[in-house]
Design an enzyme around this catalytic site. Sequence first.
Site, PDB file in Angstrom:
ATOM      1  N   ASN A 118       0.776  -1.242   0.000  1.00 32.38           N
ATOM      2  CA  ASN A 118       0.000   0.000   0.000  1.00 32.38           C
ATOM      3  C   ASN A 118       0.806   1.290   0.000  1.00 32.38           C
ATOM      4  OD1 ASN A 118       0.642  -0.852   2.632  1.00 32.38           O
ATOM      5  ND2 ASN A 118      -1.001   0.344   3.531  1.00 32.38           N
TER       6      ASN A 118
ATOM      7  N   GLY B  73       2.808  -6.189   6.651  1.00 31.39           N
ATOM      8  CA  GLY B  73       1.772  -6.847   5.860  1.00 31.39           C
ATOM      9  C   GLY B  73       0.647  -7.310   6.756  1.00 31.39           C
ATOM     10  N   SER B  74      -0.059  -8.327   6.305  1.00 26.26           N
ATOM     11  CA  SER B  74      -1.241  -8.792   7.028  1.00 26.26           C
ATOM     12  C   SER B  74      -0.848  -9.622   8.250  1.00 26.26           C
ATOM     13  CB  SER B  74      -2.099  -9.635   6.091  1.00 26.26           C
ATOM     14  OG  SER B  74      -1.352 -10.749   5.659  1.00 26.26           O
TER      15      SER B  74
ATOM     16  N   GLY C 127       2.041 -12.369   8.709  1.00 23.02           N
ATOM     17  CA  GLY C 127       2.947 -12.074   9.829  1.00 23.02           C
ATOM     18  C   GLY C 127       3.181 -13.304  10.699  1.00 23.02           C
TER      19      GLY C 127
ATOM     20  N   GLU D 231       4.972  -5.423  11.408  1.00 21.86           N
ATOM     21  CA  GLU D 231       4.047  -4.279  11.354  1.00 21.86           C
ATOM     22  C   GLU D 231       2.819  -4.749  10.600  1.00 21.86           C
ATOM     23  OE1 GLU D 231       4.374  -1.685  13.003  1.00 21.86           O
ATOM     24  OE2 GLU D 231       6.466  -1.852  13.579  1.00 21.86           O
TER      25      GLU D 231
ATOM     26  N   CYS E  91      -2.768   0.902   7.217  1.00 23.87           N
ATOM     27  CA  CYS E  91      -2.825   0.045   8.407  1.00 23.87           C
ATOM     28  C   CYS E  91      -3.469   0.772   9.577  1.00 23.87           C
ATOM     29  CB  CYS E  91      -1.427  -0.393   8.771  1.00 23.87           C
ATOM     30  SG  CYS E  91      -0.287   0.978   8.927  1.00 23.87           S
TER      31      CYS E  91
ATOM     32  N   GLU F 220       8.697   0.411  14.527  1.00 24.79           N
ATOM     33  CA  GLU F 220       9.524   1.062  13.514  1.00 24.79           C
ATOM     34  C   GLU F 220       9.617   2.540  13.873  1.00 24.79           C
ATOM     35  OE1 GLU F 220       7.717  -0.307   9.678  1.00 24.79           O
ATOM     36  OE2 GLU F 220       9.605  -1.408   9.584  1.00 24.79           O
TER      37      GLU F 220
HETATM   38  P1  NAD Z   1       0.346  -9.385   2.681  1.00 21.85           P
HETATM   39  O1  NAD Z   1       0.523  -9.912   4.046  1.00 21.85           O
HETATM   40  O2  NAD Z   1      -0.620 -10.044   1.783  1.00 21.85           O
HETATM   41  O3  NAD Z   1       1.737  -9.386   1.889  1.00 21.85           O
HETATM   42  C1  NAD Z   1       2.871  -8.695   2.351  1.00 21.85           C
HETATM   43  C2  NAD Z   1       4.123  -9.271   1.753  1.00 21.85           C
HETATM   44  O4  NAD Z   1       4.332 -10.578   2.251  1.00 21.85           O
HETATM   45  C3  NAD Z   1       4.125  -9.388   0.243  1.00 21.85           C
HETATM   46  O5  NAD Z   1       5.372  -8.914  -0.212  1.00 21.85           O
HETATM   47  C4  NAD Z   1       3.979 -10.875   0.017  1.00 21.85           C
HETATM   48  O6  NAD Z   1       4.533 -11.291  -1.199  1.00 21.85           O
HETATM   49  C5  NAD Z   1       4.743 -11.437   1.184  1.00 21.85           C
HETATM   50  N1  NAD Z   1       4.417 -12.811   1.582  1.00 21.85           N
HETATM   51  C6  NAD Z   1       3.269 -13.498   1.392  1.00 21.85           C
HETATM   52  N2  NAD Z   1       3.358 -14.736   1.953  1.00 21.85           N
HETATM   53  C7  NAD Z   1       4.601 -14.834   2.510  1.00 21.85           C
HETATM   54  C8  NAD Z   1       5.292 -15.812   3.263  1.00 21.85           C
HETATM   55  N3  NAD Z   1       4.744 -16.998   3.573  1.00 21.85           N
HETATM   56  N4  NAD Z   1       6.538 -15.539   3.692  1.00 21.85           N
HETATM   57  C9  NAD Z   1       7.122 -14.353   3.436  1.00 21.85           C
HETATM   58  N5  NAD Z   1       6.520 -13.371   2.729  1.00 21.85           N
HETATM   59  C10 NAD Z   1       5.267 -13.598   2.282  1.00 21.85           C
HETATM   60  O7  NAD Z   1      -0.011  -7.836   2.872  1.00 21.85           O
HETATM   61  P2  NAD Z   1      -0.501  -6.763   1.803  1.00 21.85           P
HETATM   62  O8  NAD Z   1      -1.873  -7.123   1.335  1.00 21.85           O
HETATM   63  O9  NAD Z   1       0.559  -6.502   0.793  1.00 21.85           O
HETATM   64  O10 NAD Z   1      -0.568  -5.445   2.717  1.00 21.85           O
HETATM   65  C11 NAD Z   1      -1.708  -5.101   3.438  1.00 21.85           C
HETATM   66  C12 NAD Z   1      -1.547  -5.433   4.904  1.00 21.85           C
HETATM   67  O11 NAD Z   1      -0.397  -4.781   5.418  1.00 21.85           O
HETATM   68  C13 NAD Z   1      -2.699  -4.915   5.746  1.00 21.85           C
HETATM   69  O12 NAD Z   1      -3.067  -5.883   6.695  1.00 21.85           O
HETATM   70  C14 NAD Z   1      -2.119  -3.699   6.438  1.00 21.85           C
HETATM   71  O13 NAD Z   1      -2.739  -3.342   7.634  1.00 21.85           O
HETATM   72  C15 NAD Z   1      -0.704  -4.103   6.631  1.00 21.85           C
HETATM   73  N6  NAD Z   1       0.140  -2.928   6.810  1.00 21.85           N
HETATM   74  C16 NAD Z   1       0.671  -2.674   8.054  1.00 21.85           C
HETATM   75  C17 NAD Z   1       1.439  -1.526   8.264  1.00 21.85           C
HETATM   76  C18 NAD Z   1       2.025  -1.211   9.615  1.00 21.85           C
HETATM   77  O14 NAD Z   1       2.964  -0.438   9.668  1.00 21.85           O
HETATM   78  N7  NAD Z   1       1.516  -1.766  10.699  1.00 21.85           N
HETATM   79  C19 NAD Z   1       1.667  -0.647   7.211  1.00 21.85           C
HETATM   80  C20 NAD Z   1       1.118  -0.940   5.963  1.00 21.85           C
HETATM   81  C21 NAD Z   1       0.366  -2.083   5.773  1.00 21.85           C
END
Ligand code: NAD
Length: 492
Positions: A167, A242-243, A247, A264, A298, A473
């Site tokens: 995002n 990520g999600s 995570g 995060e 997020c 972070e």
């Molecule tokens: P996602 O979890 O689908 O993917 C994130 C990354 O993880 C991608 O690069 C993906 O290719 C990789 N990935 C997928 N499976 C994996 C695995 N098994 N091992 C290692 N890497 C893997 O997230 P998204 O849809 O890209 O982003 C949206 C999410 O991120 C939302 O839940 C949002 O709240 C969160 N987010 C959090 C913050 C924060 O700072 N807290 C900031 C921005 C987004």
Amino acid sequence: MSLSAERIAALRDYVPRERNLTIGGRAVEPAGERWDVYNPATEEVLATVGGATTEQVDEAIRAARAAFGTWSAMSGEERCAAMNSLADLLEERWEELLASIVNEVGTPVSLAEFLQVKMGIGHLRWFAEAAKKDRTVHLGPYDVPVPTKSDVDHYPVGVVAAITGYNYPLNLAGFKYGAALAAGCTVVLLPSPRTPLTTLLLGELVRESNLPDGVINVVTGGADIGQYLSSHPGVDKVSFTGSDAVGAKIMAQAATNLNDVVLELGGKSANIVLPGCDVESFSVDMHLRWSRNAGQGCAALARLLVHEDLYDRFLESGAEAFNQMKVGDPWDPATNIGPLIRPDHRDRVNGFITEALEQGGKALLQVDTPLPEKGWYVNPVLLGNLPHSARAVQEEIFGPVAVVLPFKDTDEAIRLANDTAYGLAANVWAPDLAEGRRVAEQLRAGTVWINGGGAMRPDAPFGGSGRSGVGRELGEWGIREFLEPRHIQWAV
Ligand code: NAD
């Protein structure tokens, strides 16, 4: 920084040329699987990119390891200068970075400019300055079993695997490599496969900068490459955005090497309107904030808890905010709601709305202008009449959908605010600062804003607890994630 109509016209079709990985300071052609990257506003293929193979990930980790010795031995001043050389290049090429973000994420141009480019550069410069700081703590005399004195200094953890969500590509990467480099670590960066173009361009700038070869490496790939990288024995720490679902996998993958993680993750952040507030004065700001980047943030404050006495006024003044929401072309400076990243995500968001309405929920406010013919858009909606246990209230939707619930007294507001699995952020609208602080101090959230603000500062921590993640972070807290304390004791 500001773009004329002519520049916008020129940048609208911009796609970065860079398709190479950055490994050890060299451009390396990706030899893995290929996929299309889309413009979510036009549904057109922006570019076809190639992923790294596992051998190329190995190579990137070896390059980061080789660079670690040099980088961690450089003085803070030298590291600061090298990091600032990258910030200079980001500044020089800001229009390309901006265009890349708008075209691959669909973030409205006005938002992308301030939240990604300006903030991204500012944060990197802050981390560059922080690289110079001496963090040694001098402890006093200690007499057991013999008289001694001690210092605690710090050493960098080593090679960091940095994996980001889609995002905010420039920011999310910058939070990670900025802190890691300030600590003396080196990095292998893996952007989201849905928005890799900005990070590939960043890799090109890394190669042009004065950073020693291998300090930042950029690889691409999907979940399999993410899994390979985060469980790699050559990595010392994994930093992930990520999600929460991914995570949890990352934590397990990193555990195979007993590696520590920074996670995060998502949120379901509360936005509390306390009794006695002047609702009309902040209504527009509040609604434009939770819906920004089409709710793909997020810390979107999309769980609105409103004191029952203010509920009607809240809805009336909210109607004005919804009138100001312009959904559509991200390149139109007046647009504040762009598209969602992919059609499956749009369908997921619409699924939340349908399910809430089927359960007796009501669309209390909504934008109902026709959506553009092309692009994965959803019109913003405020849902109400739902129990706090409803999925739309408890789960992160990551779209332009908010929920509102009335509360009877402040204790109930605090209880509801803390009643989700997440703990990322919250906002309190209060009649005065003292009351706002009293409530803020009872919230389980890594960041609490009172009466507006809403900014992430480079010198303040960002992150959360519960399913929102592990660690922080930004700021000193972000840097310390990449440092190990070292106790040095000597007899006196
Ligand atoms: P996602 O979890 O689908 O993917 C994130 C990354 O993880 C991608 O690069 C993906 O290719 C990789 N990935 C997928 N499976 C994996 C695995 N098994 N091992 C290692 N890497 C893997 O997230 P998204 O849809 O890209 O982003 C949206 C999410 O991120 C939302 O839940 C949002 O709240 C969160 N987010 C959090 C913050 C924060 O700072 N807290 C900031 C921005 C987004």
